[in-house]
Design an enzyme around this catalytic site. Sequence first.
Site, PDB file in Angstrom:
ATOM      1  CE1 TYR A 118      91.538  -9.148  -8.979  1.00  0.00           C
ATOM      2  CE2 TYR A 118      92.188  -9.314 -11.283  1.00  0.00           C
ATOM      3  CZ  TYR A 118      91.406  -8.737 -10.291  1.00  0.00           C
ATOM      4  OH  TYR A 118      90.494  -7.770 -10.621  1.00  0.00           O
ATOM      5  CD  GLU A 206      88.071  -7.778  -8.144  1.00  0.00           C
ATOM      6  OE1 GLU A 206      87.279  -7.377  -7.286  1.00  0.00           O
ATOM      7  OE2 GLU A 206      89.068  -7.131  -8.511  1.00  0.00           O
TER       8      GLU A 206
END
Length: 398
Positions: A118, A206
Amino acid sequence: MNLHEYQGKEILNSFGVRIQRGIVANNHKEAVDAAKQLTTETGTSWYVVKAQVHAGGRGKGGGVKLAKNLAEVETISNDIIGMMLVTPQTSAEGKKVNQVLICEDVYYPGESETEEFYMSVLLNRNTGRNMIMYSTEGGMDIETVAEETPHLIFTEEIDPTMGLLPFQARKIAFNLGLSGGAMKEMVKFVTALYTAYVKSDSSLFEINPVLKTSDDKILAVDAKVTLDDNALYRHKDYAQLRDLREENPIEVEANAAGLNYVDLDGNVGCMVNGAGLAMGTMDLIKQAGGDPANFLDVGGTADAQRVETAFGIILKDPAVKAILVNIFGGIVRCDRVAQGVVDAYKNMGDKINVPIICRLQGTNAKEAKELIDNSGMEIISATEFQEAADKVQEVLAL
Ligand code: GDP
Ligand code: MN
């Protein structure tokens, strides 16, 4: 301004960030052509069909599917385009899918050496610095990671005068457990990603997941990009990326009319002049036990035309059960605004089907109240702020 995954990936790619290759398609025919082109360009024989909507968690909702041949690309695309996609981030009715992104399959079937990370880039408002947030726990939703295993989330703050330094990029790669070629690739990836964030004037990147392939390539498989609206004047080419179909239709209409409107969940419509007073009004409605249906700043010139437009916008929200008009007459005189409210009310006739509570304070407030009280309209006037909020609750209780 939020972007679709395919648009975000194009921006990343333009700054040298490696991405999972994809081609956007509006229908199943275009999808098949896209898949053929991907095979020519990348050699892939499996594909991923990905719904393009402004919401995350698409995989969980059935909006991301693997296709093992062109026939599957066609049927899956046909199923996904036009569907109402429900994900943990949409409303219960979901979002209509207008386009799919056909991607190369980058998880090379049969191999287990892929790793998902991530990574996000965002502004830390407490320190006023950009930061890179990253985790070994990619692919799953980061809120769960933050709750259950917060020690697996790392952050790296960036000094704005220095930019991202090489040792910081290496630290990130190291903390992600990488070494050798993969580490070098990650350093390149992070460096390009941060440059892209700054140069595109974004307020959020993101990337979940960032993928390490079995042959040690690092690439962005997903991309959520939010651009800073206030910097769009510097990026004329980005302005056209706005997809109005993804935005709240009432907000789009209000913005086109020059009104500052934000849709909210409650049932008390608010018409206020000045953003500060609008915030205060929402607070007071809450305190009195109510729930605002919107934020609306009609601006300084609250004339009949503007007031009428504002009423029209507020009433488009079927949840609205009462409207509180709260105007402070500083430069604009209250009696002028009151006349505007009365005229708008007259013009709109039956279209106004909820009680209106009107509080005007400031220059010529007394004349304004008389004007409203004598108008013969069903407008409830109030002088004090609290009184107005209480009256809203009274009419809602009826
Ligand atoms: P999200 O669900 O909206 O976050 O969409 P993502 O773009 O993150 O895709 C969801 C999931 O699909 C990813 O976490 C991957 O596990 C999977 N996925 C994406 N690309 C590929 C691919 O090329 N091959 C395979 N097998 N799975 C993929
Ligand atoms: Mn994702």
